[in-house]
Design an enzyme around this catalytic site. Sequence first.
Site, PDB file in Angstrom:
ATOM      1  N   SER A   1      64.944  -8.731  -9.255  1.00 15.07           N
ATOM      2  CA  SER A   1      65.509  -9.578  -8.213  1.00 15.07           C
ATOM      3  C   SER A   1      65.394 -11.042  -8.619  1.00 15.07           C
ATOM      4  CB  SER A   1      64.777  -9.347  -6.880  1.00 15.07           C
ATOM      5  OG  SER A   1      63.414  -9.738  -6.998  1.00 15.07           O
ATOM      6  N   LYS A   2      65.813 -11.919  -7.718  1.00 15.85           N
ATOM      7  CA  LYS A   2      65.832 -13.357  -7.993  1.00 15.85           C
ATOM      8  C   LYS A   2      64.455 -13.900  -8.362  1.00 15.85           C
ATOM      9  CE  LYS A   2      70.058 -14.968  -7.483  1.00 15.85           C
ATOM     10  NZ  LYS A   2      70.713 -15.729  -8.565  1.00 15.85           N
ATOM     11  N   ARG A   3      63.416 -13.291  -7.834  1.00 15.26           N
ATOM     12  CA  ARG A   3      62.080 -13.829  -8.126  1.00 15.26           C
ATOM     13  C   ARG A   3      61.709 -13.670  -9.601  1.00 15.26           C
ATOM     14  NH1 ARG A   3      61.056  -9.128  -5.378  1.00 15.26           N
ATOM     15  NH2 ARG A   3      59.857  -7.511  -6.462  1.00 15.26           N
TER      16      ARG A   3
ATOM     17  N   GLU B   1      74.728 -16.251 -14.572  1.00 13.04           N
ATOM     18  CA  GLU B   1      73.547 -17.034 -14.951  1.00 13.04           C
ATOM     19  C   GLU B   1      73.224 -16.836 -16.426  1.00 13.04           C
ATOM     20  OE1 GLU B   1      70.781 -17.309 -10.979  1.00 13.04           O
ATOM     21  OE2 GLU B   1      71.068 -15.331 -11.876  1.00 13.04           O
TER      22      GLU B   1
END
Length: 458
Positions: A242-244, A252
């Site tokens: 995930s983004k974390r 990206e």
Amino acid sequence: MKVRFAPSPTGYLHVGGARTALFNWLFSRKEKGKFILRIEDTDLERSKREYEERLKNALRWLGIDWDEFYRQSDRLDLYRKVAENLVSSGKAYYVYAYPEEIERIREKLLSEGKPPHYDEKMLEKFNTFQRRREYQERGIKPAVFFKMPRKDYSFVDIIRGKVVFRAGTIGDFAILRSNDMPTYNFAVVVDDADMGITHVVRGDDHLSNTLRQLAIYEALGEKPPYFAHVSMILGPDGTKLSKRHGATSVEEMRDRGILSQALVNYLVLLGWSHPEGKEVMDVEEMVENFSLDRLGRNPAVFDLEKLRWMNSVYIRKTPTKKLTELAKPFLEKSGFNPDHPKLVEIIESVKERLKELSELPELVDYFFRRPDVKVDFTMEEKGALRDIINSLKNISWSKRNIVWAFKDSMKKHRVRRKEFFHKLRRALSGKDEGVELDVMIEILGFDEFRERLLKYTR
């Protein structure tokens, strides 16, 4: 043979979704079948056409093309027609309940320690004459619920083997909302059946959805496709990526300067293995060797450092002129001139050290602007600098002559090589390490070399 990739246009293309698309695409190309791109945009609040375009552009960047394209919002009449046919055949029924009323039933079941399973008897109390009239006056359509058969369902997953769902696992469920939008599981089955999808290759987070879908296939009299549920991608800490964990979208990765070939090569190894254990391979070799039975059951771990290593391999393999064109946007973003006359030579000088193109501006900034540093040369070293400048002024500019001028002047002034070269690098680049000194000086050119060193010769 037909497969599909069916993303929702609610954000950027996640690397997990990209891997799913890649597996489907490779399988279709290996089996000479068709790869369908289907945009599942029935979530009106979150779906955006701009995200659809980004998804398509990301797939194109990866080299993934499609043979057919569909958009669910263009197929609403079909879903309504199929739902009404199910109602007519007694396999589904209308429900005149508002969402908050259904939610209250759910909360009551949970409070009683029961699973939140609905059935026709539980919901029919809302189907009163008054409620039907109220819906008609307000222009609201009833929701359509599927009558879930109370029996076992099973299927053989290509990756996981036999999967069994016991009777009573779920209750009745909505297939068409009151806003005329189909629910996910219903639209998926209608589309896959209508489009002739033979194999569904998707993430294992969809495994639980298969029960509802098998029941709908049965109700429609359609043969289900073969299913292959791919393991999820985890972050280094063992949790779902995930983004974390940092950058997780294809866009990206592209913006970091990961080459598309490198990302494709890395993604295919997250759950699949080459028969000969190869790690670096081109797309043609992936297609030739791809098979669903080589997909693993265990979760794959996304290792950014491994991806960066893979990218460095592809950077070194890329012809320098092509790499230079790919590098220009990163230089321009940092305010450097992308049309530098010696840009190809600059890129060549650092090519072996690059892991991401985004690292480039910091590695080569001294070729574009003079460093603001102070270096203390000894009197002997200053004398050597003067001689080097004078020697190079009168001969052709080449790495061989540069080396000759240095050796001659350093010997004459009895300068220590290691200390002198370190100071010289600092004076010319402002850095303590970098490309070979003679390569740097050759790229800078005589005029720039002299201008950067004249202040140290006084």
